[in-house]
Each structure stands twice: as structure tokens, then as C-alpha cells.
Design a protein around this motif. Structure first.
Motif, PDB file in Angstrom:
ATOM      1  N   ALA A 185      -5.402   7.844  -1.050  1.00 32.85           N
ATOM      2  CA  ALA A 185      -6.305   6.777  -0.617  1.00 32.85           C
ATOM      3  C   ALA A 185      -6.036   6.417   0.840  1.00 32.85           C
ATOM      4  CB  ALA A 185      -6.134   5.552  -1.512  1.00 32.85           C
ATOM      5  N   ASN A 186      -4.766   6.341   1.210  1.00 32.34           N
ATOM      6  CA  ASN A 186      -4.426   6.009   2.601  1.00 32.34           C
ATOM      7  C   ASN A 186      -4.871   7.102   3.562  1.00 32.34           C
ATOM      8  OD1 ASN A 186      -3.237   3.604   1.788  1.00 32.34           O
ATOM      9  ND2 ASN A 186      -1.207   4.500   1.583  1.00 32.34           N
ATOM     10  N   VAL A 187      -4.748   8.351   3.136  1.00 34.54           N
ATOM     11  CA  VAL A 187      -5.206   9.453   3.982  1.00 34.54           C
ATOM     12  C   VAL A 187      -6.726   9.408   4.142  1.00 34.54           C
ATOM     13  CG1 VAL A 187      -5.359  11.970   4.210  1.00 34.54           C
ATOM     14  CG2 VAL A 187      -3.241  10.924   3.427  1.00 34.54           C
ATOM     15  N   LEU A 188      -7.442   9.054   3.068  1.00 31.67           N
ATOM     16  CA  LEU A 188      -8.901   8.973   3.161  1.00 31.67           C
ATOM     17  C   LEU A 188      -9.331   7.976   4.228  1.00 31.67           C
ATOM     18  CD1 LEU A 188     -11.778   9.626   2.218  1.00 31.67           C
ATOM     19  CD2 LEU A 188     -11.529   7.846   0.477  1.00 31.67           C
ATOM     20  N   ALA A 189      -8.648   6.837   4.311  1.00 28.27           N
ATOM     21  CA  ALA A 189      -9.014   5.839   5.318  1.00 28.27           C
ATOM     22  C   ALA A 189      -8.914   6.426   6.725  1.00 28.27           C
ATOM     23  CB  ALA A 189      -8.110   4.611   5.178  1.00 28.27           C
ATOM     24  N   ARG A 211      -8.081   1.515  -3.553  1.00 34.18           N
ATOM     25  CA  ARG A 211      -6.980   2.260  -4.182  1.00 34.18           C
ATOM     26  C   ARG A 211      -7.157   2.269  -5.707  1.00 34.18           C
ATOM     27  NH1 ARG A 211      -4.906  -0.581   0.187  1.00 34.18           N
ATOM     28  NH2 ARG A 211      -4.149   0.806   1.830  1.00 34.18           N
ATOM     29  N   ILE A 212      -8.286   2.807  -6.124  1.00 35.89           N
ATOM     30  CA  ILE A 212      -8.677   2.798  -7.536  1.00 35.89           C
ATOM     31  C   ILE A 212      -7.861   3.834  -8.296  1.00 35.89           C
ATOM     32  CG2 ILE A 212     -10.598   3.118  -9.143  1.00 35.89           C
ATOM     33  CD1 ILE A 212     -12.454   2.413  -6.752  1.00 35.89           C
ATOM     34  N   THR A 213      -7.230   3.394  -9.354  1.00 37.21           N
ATOM     35  CA  THR A 213      -6.398   4.285 -10.150  1.00 37.21           C
ATOM     36  C   THR A 213      -7.222   5.446 -10.704  1.00 37.21           C
ATOM     37  OG1 THR A 213      -4.966   2.447 -10.805  1.00 37.21           O
ATOM     38  CG2 THR A 213      -4.886   4.426 -12.167  1.00 37.21           C
ATOM     39  N   ALA A 257       0.819  -1.219   0.000  1.00 37.42           N
ATOM     40  CA  ALA A 257       0.000   0.000   0.000  1.00 37.42           C
ATOM     41  C   ALA A 257       0.849   1.263   0.000  1.00 37.42           C
ATOM     42  CB  ALA A 257      -0.925   0.004   1.216  1.00 37.42           C
ATOM     43  N   ALA A 258       2.150   1.110  -0.233  1.00 33.88           N
ATOM     44  CA  ALA A 258       3.057   2.253  -0.143  1.00 33.88           C
ATOM     45  C   ALA A 258       3.157   2.978  -1.478  1.00 33.88           C
ATOM     46  CB  ALA A 258       4.443   1.780   0.311  1.00 33.88           C
ATOM     47  N   GLY A 259       3.768   4.139  -1.441  1.00 41.18           N
ATOM     48  CA  GLY A 259       4.022   4.904  -2.656  1.00 41.18           C
ATOM     49  C   GLY A 259       3.148   6.133  -2.780  1.00 41.18           C
ATOM     50  N   ALA A 260       3.642   7.081  -3.558  1.00 41.89           N
ATOM     51  CA  ALA A 260       2.932   8.346  -3.739  1.00 41.89           C
ATOM     52  C   ALA A 260       1.562   8.147  -4.378  1.00 41.89           C
ATOM     53  CB  ALA A 260       3.783   9.289  -4.587  1.00 41.89           C
ATOM     54  N   ASP A 261       1.429   7.142  -5.252  1.00 43.16           N
ATOM     55  CA  ASP A 261       0.150   6.919  -5.940  1.00 43.16           C
ATOM     56  C   ASP A 261      -0.968   6.546  -4.975  1.00 43.16           C
ATOM     57  OD1 ASP A 261       1.365   7.450  -8.345  1.00 43.16           O
ATOM     58  OD2 ASP A 261       1.624   5.351  -8.912  1.00 43.16           O
TER      59      ASP A 261
END
Length: 331
Positions: free
Chosen positions: A138-142, A170-172, A130-134
Motif C-alpha cells: 500500500a505504501n509503495v502504491l502511494a 491500507r485495506i486488508t 503505517a509501518a510493517g510488512a502488511d
């Protein structure tokens, strides 16, 4: 109230100082003077740093967990999050003025005393999956979804869970930042409008896909839609386009039925997607536009949670379907 002149620093031992120097801020989001998020790279991986988030459990996903942050990383968070102290001026002066470089026996300020002047700091460790700038937004939303269900916010636990699920997909291409800022807003209609914008980004999908297939161009629907807009000023008609994406196979009829009830469109001769599309558009227009002919739209029981839960599910499946990365052609 002035702080006495002088250079000050936070005391760190050599190892922690090295950890501070080796850390690097990759991305940053600020939501006000006392609330922010940042992605920080450090020697052991990636850290999602948060300031001003008060929920007890901000790491509800399988690949993200709260950790006890080392002193070096804590100082990096104070620097990289760029939030203002939440303590009053007297408390700030009391701590900062306690000593400065050049004064006898000044060892540096204690981290605990300085950190106590700021909003709550939380460090979340991120697994490589779940890492990376992309995946940052999404991680912040959680985390924001959990924070939104805390305290005096309007978001209930069920909607919080649904937004976490949407984040975990984590939808592109999904504009997660729109959803983040809407979740932190105390106005429920902000989240509805943010979810609507996600659906709006798929309006051209059905017609542009049909055209690309008919002409056998080999181009994506996004490229076809952009070319039509640039050359012919073509844009999809909103009501028809929304009804078309709501009728896509991935959309669950139960979610549409729940939306129809919330919007007062559970009865009618038109198809369910058409009725829901009309209700969503009418509510959107009543929130965005104002004039003598604008009719204010009420949702059932003023239950914005009951409206946004199925809408979030629909957004997830529609956006994932429309923006799915195509498989490589067989050779």
C-alpha cells in the motif's frame, strides 16, 4: 569495456558502517533493471527505499515523509534495491577503475560518485501507524501514484490523488501489488483490469454471506465460498455477482453514475448497478478476449482517468466492506 581487477568498497566511518551492518531488508519489489522498492529495517525504524522514481513529492501521506538518508543507509539501499547502474559503461568504468584495495592511498570510493551511477534513490521514513510488512505494498502504491503523474505518463493529478487515497486506506487483503504494476504500466487498460480483478475477488460475497447467515454456520463468507467451490464446483455468475456488489450500501450512486457515463450506459431500463456491471464486463471482455465475434469497446472521450477515478473509489468501498474484519462476539 572491462573494469580492472581488484576489490573495491565505499568509504564509511565507523558509525555509518555500523548502521549499514545493522540494517535488514524485509521486502523487495523490482519493476525492471532500473526501478525497485524495498522495505528496510534500521536502528531508528523502517525505511521505504525507492530507486528510479522521479516525481518531486513521493511521500504524500501523513505517515510517510522523505528524509535525507545517512551514508550507511544509502549503501544499504544500493545493495538491497538490486538495480543496475543507469549511467553508461564509460562513466561506470571511469568511477570504478579510479582505485582498488591494495593500491597506495586507496581510502575507498566516495559514496556520491558511486550513487551518481545509479537511478535516483529516495528514502521515505514510515511512522509506526503505517509501518510493517502488511502495509508495504500500500505504501509503495502511494509513491507509484505520484510517480505515475510525473513526466510522460497517462495518469493525471486527480487519478493520482485517488490512488493515494486508496493506498492510505491500507485495506486488508486488497491486492495492492496488482495496482502498483498497473500504475507503472504505460497502458491505461492495465489499471482498469487491475481494479476489475479487485472487484472480482468480491463476487462471491453476497451469495456466500446469505448462505452462511441462512445456515447459521458461524463461518465467514470466504470459507463458505471456498467450500462451495471445492465440493460443488460452484462459482458466482460474473454479471449477476458484479451487479450485486455494485448495489451494496457503501457504494455511492454518484460513482456508479460517472461509470455509466464513461461506459456509455447512462441510459436504459435496467438498474444503475446492472447497467454499470454490464458495461464493465463488456469492456473487460473486449480487452482480454480476441476473436471474430469480439466487439471492441470505446470509453467516452478515450478518458481512462475519468473511468478509473470512480472505479478506484468503488473498489475501495466494496473491498473494505466485503473483507472487513468482524468484531469479536460479545461475552
Amino acid at each position: 569495456m572491462a573494469v580492472p581487477e581488484g576489490e573495491r568498497y565505499i568509504f564509511l566511518d565507523e558509525n555509518e558502517y555500523d548502521a549499514l551492518v545493522a540494517s535488514k531488508r524485509v521486502l523487495h519489489l523490482k519493476f525492471g533493471r532500473n526501478q525497485a522498492a524495498a522495505l528496510i529495517e534500521h536502528a531508528s525504524g523502517e525505511l521505504l527505499a525507492l530507486a528510479g522514481f522521479e516525481a518531486d513529492d513521493l511521500a504524500p501521506t501523513a505517515h510517510i515523509r522523505e528524509i535525507e538518508v545517512s551514508p550507511g543507509l544509502a549503501v544499504a539501499m544500493l545493495e538491497d534495491l538490486e538495480v543496475d547502474p543507469s549511467a553508461g559503461p564509460a562513466a561506470v568504468v571511469d568511477v570504478v577503475a579510479a582505485g582498488s584495495k591494495g593500491a597506495p592511498d586507496y581510502p575507498g570510493h566516495e559514496l556520491e560518485l558511486v550513487a551518481a551511477l545509479y537511478p535516483r534513490l529516495t528514502g521515505l521514513e514510515i511512522d509506526p501507524e503505517a509501518a510493517g510488512a502488511d502495509y508495504f505494498h500500500a505504501n509503495v502504491l502511494a509513491a507509484c501514484a505520484r510517480h505515475g503523474a510525473h513526466g510522460n505518463g497517462w495518469i493525471n493529478a486527480a487519478l493520482s490523488d485517488e490512488l493515494v487515497l486508496l493506498a492510505e486506506q491500507r485495506i486488508t487483503g486488497l491486492p495492492y501489488e496488482f495496482l502498483i504494476r498497473a500504475v507503472l504500466d504505460l497502458t491505461p487498460s492495465s489499471l482498469f483490469l487491475a481494479l476489475y480483478r479487485c472487484l472480482e475477488a468480491t463476487y462471491a460475497y453476497t451469495k456466500a454471506s446469505e448462505l452462511a447467515e441462512t445456515l447459521e454456520t458461524g463461518r465467514s463468507w470466504i470459507e463458505v465460498a471456498q467450500a462451495l467451490g471445492d465440493t460443488l464446483n460452484w462459482y458466482p455468475r460474473h454479471d449477476q455477482a458484479l451487479a450485486a456488489v455494485l448495489a451494496l450500501p457503501p457504494v455511492n450512486s454518484d460513482e456508479l453514475a460517472a461509470l455509466a457515463v464513461s461506459l456509455g450506459r447512462d441510459q436504459g431500463a435496467d438498474s444503475l448497478p446492472t447497467r454499470v456491471a454490464a458495461g464493465v464486463r463488456e469492456l473487460r471482455n473486449s480487452l482480454v478476449h480476441y476473436g471474430p465475434t469480439t466487439r471492441q469497446v470505446a470509453i467516452l472521450g478515450d478518458d481512462w482517468n475519468g473511468l478509473c477515478i470512480p472505479l478506484a473509489r468503488v473498489v475501495g468501498c466494496v473491498f473494505a466492506h466485503a473483507y472487513a474484519v468482524p468484531s469479536a462476539p460479545a461475552r
